[in-house]
Scaffold this motif. Structure first.
Motif, PDB file in Angstrom:
ATOM      1  N   ASP A 189       6.056 -46.735  -8.471  1.00  0.00           N
ATOM      2  CA  ASP A 189       7.247 -46.802  -7.622  1.00  0.00           C
ATOM      3  C   ASP A 189       8.481 -46.969  -8.507  1.00  0.00           C
ATOM      4  O   ASP A 189       8.464 -47.742  -9.472  1.00  0.00           O
ATOM      5  CB  ASP A 189       7.161 -47.989  -6.661  1.00  0.00           C
ATOM      6  CG  ASP A 189       5.980 -47.863  -5.716  1.00  0.00           C
ATOM      7  OD1 ASP A 189       5.794 -46.767  -5.168  1.00  0.00           O
ATOM      8  OD2 ASP A 189       5.242 -48.857  -5.540  1.00  0.00           O
ATOM      9  N   PHE A 190       9.532 -46.256  -8.175  1.00  0.00           N
ATOM     10  CA  PHE A 190      10.778 -46.412  -8.931  1.00  0.00           C
ATOM     11  C   PHE A 190      11.951 -46.470  -7.961  1.00  0.00           C
ATOM     12  O   PHE A 190      11.871 -46.022  -6.814  1.00  0.00           O
ATOM     13  CB  PHE A 190      10.966 -45.272  -9.939  1.00  0.00           C
ATOM     14  CG  PHE A 190      11.153 -43.914  -9.317  1.00  0.00           C
ATOM     15  CD1 PHE A 190      12.399 -43.472  -8.891  1.00  0.00           C
ATOM     16  CD2 PHE A 190      10.069 -43.056  -9.154  1.00  0.00           C
ATOM     17  CE1 PHE A 190      12.571 -42.232  -8.318  1.00  0.00           C
ATOM     18  CE2 PHE A 190      10.222 -41.799  -8.588  1.00  0.00           C
ATOM     19  CZ  PHE A 190      11.483 -41.385  -8.162  1.00  0.00           C
ATOM     20  N   TRP A 191      13.048 -47.041  -8.431  1.00  0.00           N
ATOM     21  CA  TRP A 191      14.270 -47.093  -7.642  1.00  0.00           C
ATOM     22  C   TRP A 191      15.455 -47.221  -8.579  1.00  0.00           C
ATOM     23  O   TRP A 191      15.327 -47.680  -9.717  1.00  0.00           O
ATOM     24  CB  TRP A 191      14.256 -48.297  -6.680  1.00  0.00           C
ATOM     25  CG  TRP A 191      14.337 -49.624  -7.385  1.00  0.00           C
ATOM     26  CD1 TRP A 191      13.309 -50.340  -7.907  1.00  0.00           C
ATOM     27  CD2 TRP A 191      15.531 -50.354  -7.696  1.00  0.00           C
ATOM     28  NE1 TRP A 191      13.769 -51.478  -8.510  1.00  0.00           N
ATOM     29  CE2 TRP A 191      15.135 -51.520  -8.400  1.00  0.00           C
ATOM     30  CE3 TRP A 191      16.881 -50.144  -7.448  1.00  0.00           C
ATOM     31  CZ2 TRP A 191      16.058 -52.460  -8.842  1.00  0.00           C
ATOM     32  CZ3 TRP A 191      17.794 -51.084  -7.897  1.00  0.00           C
ATOM     33  CH2 TRP A 191      17.377 -52.233  -8.581  1.00  0.00           C
ATOM     34  N   TYR A 192      16.590 -46.795  -8.124  1.00  0.00           N
ATOM     35  CA  TYR A 192      17.825 -47.068  -8.855  1.00  0.00           C
ATOM     36  C   TYR A 192      18.998 -47.048  -7.887  1.00  0.00           C
ATOM     37  O   TYR A 192      18.983 -46.366  -6.868  1.00  0.00           O
ATOM     38  CB  TYR A 192      18.048 -46.097 -10.015  1.00  0.00           C
ATOM     39  CG  TYR A 192      18.056 -44.627  -9.674  1.00  0.00           C
ATOM     40  CD1 TYR A 192      19.241 -43.965  -9.352  1.00  0.00           C
ATOM     41  CD2 TYR A 192      16.881 -43.883  -9.711  1.00  0.00           C
ATOM     42  CE1 TYR A 192      19.238 -42.610  -9.076  1.00  0.00           C
ATOM     43  CE2 TYR A 192      16.870 -42.534  -9.436  1.00  0.00           C
ATOM     44  CZ  TYR A 192      18.058 -41.899  -9.108  1.00  0.00           C
ATOM     45  OH  TYR A 192      18.054 -40.554  -8.825  1.00  0.00           O
ATOM     46  N   GLU A 193      19.987 -47.862  -8.213  1.00  0.00           N
ATOM     47  CA  GLU A 193      21.207 -47.945  -7.410  1.00  0.00           C
ATOM     48  C   GLU A 193      22.286 -47.141  -8.106  1.00  0.00           C
ATOM     49  O   GLU A 193      22.558 -47.347  -9.296  1.00  0.00           O
ATOM     50  CB  GLU A 193      21.636 -49.400  -7.235  1.00  0.00           C
ATOM     51  CG  GLU A 193      22.863 -49.569  -6.355  1.00  0.00           C
ATOM     52  CD  GLU A 193      23.226 -51.026  -6.136  1.00  0.00           C
ATOM     53  OE1 GLU A 193      24.295 -51.285  -5.553  1.00  0.00           O
ATOM     54  OE2 GLU A 193      22.436 -51.906  -6.547  1.00  0.00           O
ATOM     55  N   PHE A 194      22.892 -46.257  -7.357  1.00  0.00           N
ATOM     56  CA  PHE A 194      23.823 -45.330  -7.997  1.00  0.00           C
ATOM     57  C   PHE A 194      25.130 -45.253  -7.224  1.00  0.00           C
ATOM     58  O   PHE A 194      25.142 -45.224  -5.995  1.00  0.00           O
ATOM     59  CB  PHE A 194      23.182 -43.946  -8.075  1.00  0.00           C
ATOM     60  CG  PHE A 194      23.948 -42.974  -8.923  1.00  0.00           C
ATOM     61  CD1 PHE A 194      23.968 -43.113 -10.292  1.00  0.00           C
ATOM     62  CD2 PHE A 194      24.637 -41.931  -8.347  1.00  0.00           C
ATOM     63  CE1 PHE A 194      24.672 -42.224 -11.088  1.00  0.00           C
ATOM     64  CE2 PHE A 194      25.345 -41.028  -9.132  1.00  0.00           C
ATOM     65  CZ  PHE A 194      25.363 -41.180 -10.504  1.00  0.00           C
ATOM     66  N   ASP A 195      26.223 -45.238  -7.944  1.00  0.00           N
ATOM     67  CA  ASP A 195      27.547 -45.116  -7.363  1.00  0.00           C
ATOM     68  C   ASP A 195      28.255 -43.958  -8.064  1.00  0.00           C
ATOM     69  O   ASP A 195      28.646 -44.066  -9.227  1.00  0.00           O
ATOM     70  CB  ASP A 195      28.323 -46.419  -7.551  1.00  0.00           C
ATOM     71  CG  ASP A 195      29.650 -46.412  -6.814  1.00  0.00           C
ATOM     72  OD1 ASP A 195      30.221 -45.321  -6.639  1.00  0.00           O
ATOM     73  OD2 ASP A 195      30.125 -47.482  -6.417  1.00  0.00           O
TER      74      ASP A 195
END
Length: 266
Positions: free
Chosen positions: A72-78
């Motif tokens: 599982d992976f995740w990232y917060e991006f703006d």
């Protein structure tokens, strides 16, 4: 008469505070640009190599060749406030630093993360995404790792790496990090490779790089992956509060207008 008084009271007592609140909410309200991209890669372990004088733990006991895994992976991006660390026409590198990204590998009931607590304090910890598009070679790479090293001398390094092959890049939109993708490999093909490393030194008479007291490496092919954007660029709750306040005041004014108050005759 009382209806008029209601209007007068509304106008005299609410206009200024209401106007003030509306202006305040308007100043505080802005679009929520930060979004969460999360996903999962699945596949089969193709190679396992361990050696050394340390017990690697239950995860490495379960992670054997032929065993299924998923990460599982995740990232917060703006997009507005998170420029790439390095950029060219065909390449982007993003450094997520100490947070805003993570990868966890699961095999059976066991899990492994590079951010698992260490007996040594961390001196270097990074989350990175690299995207490259070339004529003969392309890749999408996600890496999360930590590294401890000291002069005493001891060293510890943990790394999880997900890398998609050039053919899989056809499913990505240019160099975009915010997108929805779902792909399953066919005919036994592989979409990429997952790599997991855990190695280091423990004995005080061995210097980092001379010999690792323990070394665990796991490799697996990627047979499917899914990446979804959780949420979208929407107004924050304070904007919704502003709308609700306006509707409430409109309703109150409407109530004053259509419901005159009559005194009962004596």
């Amino acid at each position: 008469m009382l209806t008029d008084k209601c209007h007068v009271w509304f106008n005299q007592n609410l206009v200024i505070p209401v106007a003030t609140l509306i202006i305040l909410f308007s100043l505080l309200s802005h679009p929520a640009n930060a979004i969460i991209i999360e996903g999962k890669v699945s596949g089969v372990i193709t190679d396992v190599f361990t050696e050394g004088n340390r017990s690697d733990g239950a995860f490495f006991d379960v992670a054997v060749v032929g065993q299924s895994y998923h990460a599982d992976f995740w990232y917060e991006f703006d997009e507005n406030n998170f420029p790439p660390t390095y950029a060219q026409d065909s390449f982007r590198e993003y450094d997520f630093g100490l947070s805003s990204m993570g990868i966890v590998v699961h095999v059976g009931n066991e899990s492994y993360s590079s951010t698992t607590s260490s007996e040594f304090p961390l001196t270097h910890f990074r989350n990175m995404i690299n995207i490259f598009r070339g004529d003969n070679f392309s890749y999408f790479n996600m890496t999360t790792y930590n590294l401890y090293s000291a002069v005493n001398p001891r060293s510890e390094n943990r790394l999880i790496d997900i890398n998609f092959y050039s053919t899989t890049m056809d499913y990505f939109s240019d160099l975009d990090l915010v997108q929805d993708i779902s792909v399953v490999a066919t005919n036994g093909s592989s979409l990429g490779e997952m790599r997991l490393l855990d190695y280091g030194t423990r004995d005080g008479d061995r210097y980092p790089g001379d010999f690792y007291d323990y070394d665990a490496n796991i490799y697996g092919n990627i047979t499917s992956f899914d990446m979804q954007v959780r949420g979208s660029l929407v107004d924050e709750p304070d904007s919704l509060g502003l709308i609700a306040l306006a509707l409430l005041l409109m309703g109150w004014r409407y109530r004053c207008h259509i419901k005159p108050i009559h005194k009962s005759k004596k």
